[in-house]
Motif scaffolding. Structure first.
Motif, PDB file in Angstrom:
ATOM      1  N   PRO A 555      10.590  12.708 -19.320  1.00 44.88           N
ATOM      2  CA  PRO A 555       9.343  12.011 -18.913  1.00 44.88           C
ATOM      3  C   PRO A 555       8.244  12.763 -19.470  1.00 44.88           C
ATOM      4  N   VAL A 556       7.190  12.238 -20.222  1.00 45.54           N
ATOM      5  CA  VAL A 556       6.251  13.270 -20.727  1.00 45.54           C
ATOM      6  C   VAL A 556       4.919  13.055 -20.019  1.00 45.54           C
ATOM      7  N   TYR A 557       4.263  13.960 -19.473  1.00 44.50           N
ATOM      8  CA  TYR A 557       2.695  13.952 -19.063  1.00 44.50           C
ATOM      9  C   TYR A 557       1.836  14.495 -20.237  1.00 44.50           C
ATOM     10  N   ILE A 558       0.582  13.857 -20.444  1.00 40.32           N
ATOM     11  CA  ILE A 558      -0.240  14.445 -21.396  1.00 40.32           C
ATOM     12  C   ILE A 558      -1.714  14.386 -20.914  1.00 40.32           C
ATOM     13  N   SER A 559      -2.283  15.579 -20.791  1.00 42.09           N
ATOM     14  CA  SER A 559      -3.989  15.447 -20.452  1.00 42.09           C
ATOM     15  C   SER A 559      -4.596  15.858 -21.726  1.00 42.09           C
ATOM     16  N   ALA A 560      -5.829  15.283 -21.879  1.00 38.61           N
ATOM     17  CA  ALA A 560      -6.531  15.691 -23.129  1.00 38.61           C
ATOM     18  C   ALA A 560      -7.973  15.205 -22.782  1.00 38.61           C
ATOM     19  N   GLY A 561      -8.895  16.263 -23.687  1.00 39.64           N
ATOM     20  CA  GLY A 561     -10.113  16.008 -23.525  1.00 39.64           C
ATOM     21  C   GLY A 561     -10.924  15.100 -24.445  1.00 39.64           C
ATOM     22  N   VAL A 562     -11.784  14.249 -24.124  1.00 43.17           N
ATOM     23  CA  VAL A 562     -12.294  13.263 -25.067  1.00 43.17           C
ATOM     24  C   VAL A 562     -13.019  13.650 -26.148  1.00 43.17           C
ATOM     25  N   ASN A 563     -13.698  14.871 -25.913  1.00 43.60           N
ATOM     26  CA  ASN A 563     -14.528  15.465 -26.799  1.00 43.60           C
ATOM     27  C   ASN A 563     -13.939  16.783 -27.591  1.00 43.60           C
ATOM     28  N   ASP A 564     -12.727  16.721 -27.582  1.00 43.29           N
ATOM     29  CA  ASP A 564     -11.985  17.985 -28.026  1.00 43.29           C
ATOM     30  C   ASP A 564     -12.124  18.064 -29.409  1.00 43.29           C
ATOM     31  N   PRO A 565     -12.774  19.177 -30.320  1.00 41.86           N
ATOM     32  CA  PRO A 565     -12.743  19.344 -31.621  1.00 41.86           C
ATOM     33  C   PRO A 565     -11.541  20.251 -32.002  1.00 41.86           C
ATOM     34  N   ARG A 566     -10.693  20.568 -31.208  1.00 42.99           N
ATOM     35  CA  ARG A 566      -9.605  21.558 -31.819  1.00 42.99           C
ATOM     36  C   ARG A 566      -8.170  20.751 -31.754  1.00 42.99           C
ATOM     37  N   CYS A 567      -8.074  20.044 -30.703  1.00 38.49           N
ATOM     38  CA  CYS A 567      -7.004  19.079 -30.695  1.00 38.49           C
ATOM     39  C   CYS A 567      -7.469  17.680 -30.381  1.00 38.49           C
ATOM     40  N   PRO A 568      -8.131  17.164 -31.396  1.00 39.46           N
ATOM     41  CA  PRO A 568      -9.091  15.678 -31.156  1.00 39.46           C
ATOM     42  C   PRO A 568      -8.008  14.669 -30.644  1.00 39.46           C
ATOM     43  N   ILE A 569      -8.881  13.711 -29.752  1.00 40.96           N
ATOM     44  CA  ILE A 569      -8.321  12.687 -29.036  1.00 40.96           C
ATOM     45  C   ILE A 569      -7.338  11.755 -29.905  1.00 40.96           C
ATOM     46  N   ARG A 570      -7.946  11.510 -31.021  1.00 40.55           N
ATOM     47  CA  ARG A 570      -7.280  10.363 -31.968  1.00 40.55           C
ATOM     48  C   ARG A 570      -5.681  10.551 -32.153  1.00 40.55           C
ATOM     49  N   GLN A 571      -5.507  11.847 -32.629  1.00 51.99           N
ATOM     50  CA  GLN A 571      -4.196  12.198 -32.842  1.00 51.99           C
ATOM     51  C   GLN A 571      -3.209  12.288 -31.437  1.00 51.99           C
ATOM     52  N   VAL A 572      -3.789  12.468 -30.339  1.00 53.58           N
ATOM     53  CA  VAL A 572      -3.106  12.340 -29.250  1.00 53.58           C
ATOM     54  C   VAL A 572      -2.856  10.960 -28.989  1.00 53.58           C
TER      55      VAL A 572
END
Length: 626
Positions: A555-572
Motif C-alpha cells: 500500500p502506498v501513501y503519497i503527499s505532495a504540494g501543488v506549488n512544488d517547484p522541486r518535485c512538481p505535482i504533474r509528475q506525481v
C-alpha cells in the motif's frame, strides 16, 4: 482507494481531531522553536531569527539592548528566507507565492514599517544568493530562471539594476567583501552542478581572479565560498575545498593569489566548515564526523586549535560574536534544540505557545544507537532508535533522508519521534550520496541514480531482519523529497522488501519531473545522470519510479504540494494515475504549498495521516491517542 484533498485546512482544529490531552508527538511539532539568530555586522545588538510561535514559521527582529522582539513577516504559508543589512537598519525577506520559491526580495525597517520592493527593476525569479553592502543602498542579487539560466545583478537604490554575470549553468552569489569592492561567486560553467568553481568580480563585472579545482579532469573537486574576512580592505576569502577527499577550509588572498592551507587535515578526521571571528584573527570551525558535530577555534597566527565546549550531539549552526563568545544551535536525538552560548545558558527563549490554556513544552525522545553495516560500496552508517518499553523484533520504519547530498545526524527530529511514540523502531541510513563521509562516498551517486542508494538501504534492511531487530512483516519505507523518491523507487525495485510505503513530496516520474522542475535542479539531474532525458533516456528510465510502478505490491501513501517547484505535482499525478489504473491500494494527499509546509497545523495533519495509514495496514495505536 484514493483520497485527494487540495486544501491545507480541513475545517477542524487539532484539538477537535483528538480526545483527551495533546499527545507528546504533537507537542513536539507545536512547541515553540527558534533558529540561531543572525546579527548585523555593524550593529551586533540587532538580530533576526525564525520562529513557529504563531503556528507558522516566520521572521522575527530582536533588539538585544532593549529586549524587544517583533514579528516581521506574516504570510499564510510562512517565511524563512531573510537577511539583515550590515547596518541593522533593514530586514530583507524573500516573497514567493504559496511556497513556489519564485518571487522577489522585499525589505522592511528593523523596528517596523511598510514593506517595499528591495530590488526595483528585477523581475521575479528563483533566488540564487544575496549580499548586501555596508552603504545600505547596494546589493548583489543572484537570480535563476528557466529562460535566462543564472544571472547576477548589482542593484543600487535609485538606479536601474546592472547585470554583471550570466550563464546557462547554475551559479550564485557567494559573498561581498567588507568594503564592497569584490564579489565572490560560485559557478558550474563546466557543466558539473555538484562541484562549483569560484570567480571574483568587481562591481562592474570585470574579473579579478578565479579558482577552479575541476580543471576538466575525470575527478571533479568542488569549492564553496565561506566568506570574505570581515575587515575593511582585507582581500582574504575563506574557501571550502575537497582536495584531500573531504571538505576543509583554506584562506585565499584574491589580490595576491596566495592560498594558505590551514593544516587541520591531520588533526580532525571529519568534514570541516568555518567562518571568521569578527576581527578576522581566527576561525570558528565546525567539525562533522559520523553523524555528530563539534566546534573548534583556529588561531590564524599560531595555527592552534582550541575546542569550543558543546554537548555531544549536533551543532546545526554557530556564530562567533564580537566579544569572542560563540552562540550555537544544538540538539541531540533525545534532547530538543536550544540556542546556547559559551558564556553559559540559553541565548534566546522561544516565545511561549499555549494550547487549551497550558504552555506547550517539547518532550524529549530516545537516543540513537550507531550501527555499521557492510555494503556493496563500503561500510554504511545507520542511526537506530528503539521504542521505549518494547522488545524486538520491532515494526520498523526506514526513514530515508532527502538531498541526496545531505545526511542524518544525532539531532532532534519530531517525525521520527512520532513513530517511536507509536511503538515503531526507526532506522535512518546515510547511504552513498550522503555528505559527511568523504568526497568519494558523496560522489558515488552518479548514473545509476537511486539504485545505488537502494543497494545500501537493502543491506541495512538485511542486517535489521537477520539480527532479529526488525519484523520482516512490518517494514515501512518512508521519506521526503529525495527520500520520497527513494521510497517510490524502492517499492517498485524491491517489492518484496517492504510492507508499506509513505512518500512525501517525491520524484515519481523522473522524465516529467525534469521538464517541470526549476532550472537549478535540471542542472543537478544532468550531472547525476550524465545528460538530459533525450540524451540518456535509458538512465532516466532505469532511475524513474514510474518505470516500476506495475511491480509495486505494498500500500502506498503519497503527499505532495501543488506549488512544488522541486518535485512538481504533474509528475506525481502521472504516478498516481498509474496506481489507480492498476487498482493498487494507495492514498494521495495534495495540499496548497510548495516543497513541504511551514504551517504547524498542516505538518501535524500530514504526520497524523501518515501514522493512520500505517496503523490501518500494520495495526498499532491510533495516532490521536498515542
Amino acid at each position: 482507494m484514493t483520497q485527494s484533498n487540495g486544501s491545507s485546512r480541513n475545517g477542524s482544529s487539532p484539538q477537535d481531531e483528538q480526545s483527551g490531552p495533546m499527545p507528546d508527538w504533537e507537542k513536539r511539532f507545536r512547541a515553540p522553536r527558534v533558529s540561531l539568530p543572525d546579527w548585523a555586522q555593524d550593529a551586533p545588538h540587532r538580530s533576526l531569527f525564525v520562529s513557529n510561535a504563531t503556528g507558522t514559521y516566520e521572521l522575527y527582529a530582536w533588539d538585544r539592548e532593549t529586549g524587544e522582539r517583533r514579528q516581521v513577516t506574516d504570510r499564510a504559508n510562512g517565511t524563512t528566507d531573510g537577511v539583515l543589512s550590515p547596518d541593522g537598519e533593514w530586514v530583507w525577506w524573500f516573497d514567493d507565492k504559496d511556497g513556489d520559491e519564485f518571487g522577489v526580495w522585499r525589505r522592511q525597517p528593523f523596528h517596523g514599517g511598510p514593506d517595499e520592493e528591495a530590488t526595483p527593476g528585477l523581475e521575479p525569479s528563483y533566488p540564487a544568493g544575496l549580499a548586501i553592502a555596508r552603504d545600505g543602498r547596494t546589493a548583489v542579487v543572484g537570480r535563476s530562471t528557466d529562460e535566462d539560466g543564472s544571472t547576477i545583478h548589482v542593484s543600487r537604490r535609485g538606479e536601474d539594476p546592472v547585470e554583471i554575470y550570466r550563464h546557462r549553468e547554475s551559479a550564485g552569489v557567494g559573498d561581498l567583501s567588507h568594503d564592497g569592492s569584490l564579489i565572490a561567486i560560485e559557478h558550474t560553467e563546466h557543466g558539473d552542478a555538484m562541484h562549483s568553481a569560484l570567480r571574483v568580480l568587481r562591481p562592474d563585472g570585470t574579473t579579478v581572479t578565479e579558482l577552479d579545482d575541476t580543471k576538466g579532469g575525470t575527478v571533479e573537486l568542488g569549492l564553496e565560498v565561506l566568506g570574505f574576512a570581515p575587515v575593511d580592505g582585507d582581500t582574504r576569502l575563506l574557501v571550502g575545498h575537497q582536495r584531500n577527499g573531504r571538505w576543509e577550509p583554506l584562506v585565499w588572498d584574491v589580490a595576491s593569489g596566495e592560498e594558505t592551507d590551514l593544516g587541520i587535515a591531520g588533526r580532525l578526521p571529519g568534514d570541516l566548515s568555518a567562518e571568521w571571528y569578527p576581527d578576522g584573527s581566527a576561525l570558528l570551525v565546525v567539525h562533522s564526523f559520523e553523524a555528530r558535530s563539534e566546534l573548534w577555534r583556529y588561531d590564524l597566527a599560531t595555527r592552534g586549535l582550541t575546542r569550543v565546549p558543546t554537548p555531544p550531539g549536533t551543532v546545526s549552526g554557530a556564530t562567533a560574536r564580537p566579544d569572542g563568545s560563540v552562540e550555537y544551535l544544538w540538539s541531540s536525538a533525545a534532547e530538543p534544540p536550544a540556542v546556547r552560548s559559551t558564556t553559559g545558558g540559553v541565548v534566546l527563549d522561544p516565545p511561549p505557545v499555549t494550547a487549551g490554556g497550558s504552555t506547550v513544552k517539547c518532550p524529549g525522545s530516545v537516543p540513537v544507537e550507531d550501527v555499521w553495516v557492510d555494503g556493496p560500496g563500503g561500510r554504511i552508517h545507520a542511526l537506530v532508535q528503539r521504542p521505549r518499553g518494547a522488545s524486538g523484533p520491532y515494526p520498523t520504519v526506514f526513514d530515508i533522508h532527502g538531498g541526496p547530498t545531505w545526511h542524518d545526524s544525532d539531532a532532534f527530529a519530531a517525525a521520527p519521534a512520532a513513530w517511536l511514540d507509536h511503538g515503531y523502531a526507526v532506522i535512518r541510513i546515510n547511504y552513498r550520496g550522503s555528505t559527511g563521509y568523504g568526497r568519494a562516498w558523496t560522489d558515488a551517486l552518479k548514473h545509476r541514480v537511486g539504485l545505488i542508494e537502494l543497494e545500501d538501504i537493502a543491506a541495512v534492511r538485511e542486517w535489521a531482519v537477520t539480527s532479529g531487530f526488525a519484523d520482516p512483516a512490518r517494514l515501512v519505507l518512508t521519506g521526503g523529497s529525495w527520500g520520497g523518491y527513494l521510497t517510490l523507487l524502492g517499492l517498485g525495485t524491491q517489492p518484496d522488501h517492504w510492507t508499506v510505503g509513505i512518500a512525501a513530496v517525491p520524484v515519481a516520474d523522473y522524465v516529467t519531473a525534469y521538464h517541470d522542475e526549476m532550472e537549478a535542479l535540471k542542472a543537478m539531474d544532468r550531472t547525476l545522470l550524465g545528460g538530459t532525458p533525450e540524451e540518456v533516456p535509458e538512465r532516466f528510465e532505469a532511475s524513474s519510479p514510474l518505470t516500476y510502478v506495475d511491480r509495486v505490491k505494498a500500500p502506498v501513501y503519497i503527499s505532495a504540494g501543488v506549488n512544488d517547484p522541486r518535485c512538481p505535482i504533474r509528475q506525481v499525478d502521472n504516478y498516481v494515475d498509474r496506481l489507480a489504473d492498476r487498482g493498487a491500494v494507495h492514498e494521495v494527499y495534495r495540499y496548497d504549498a510548495g516543497h513541504g509546509s511551514l504551517v504547524v497545523d498542516e505538518r501535524i495533519k500530514q504526520v497524523r495521516l501518515e501514522l493512520d495509514f500505517a496503523r490501518r495496514h500494520l495495526g498499532g495505536p491510533d495516532p490521536r491517542e498515542a
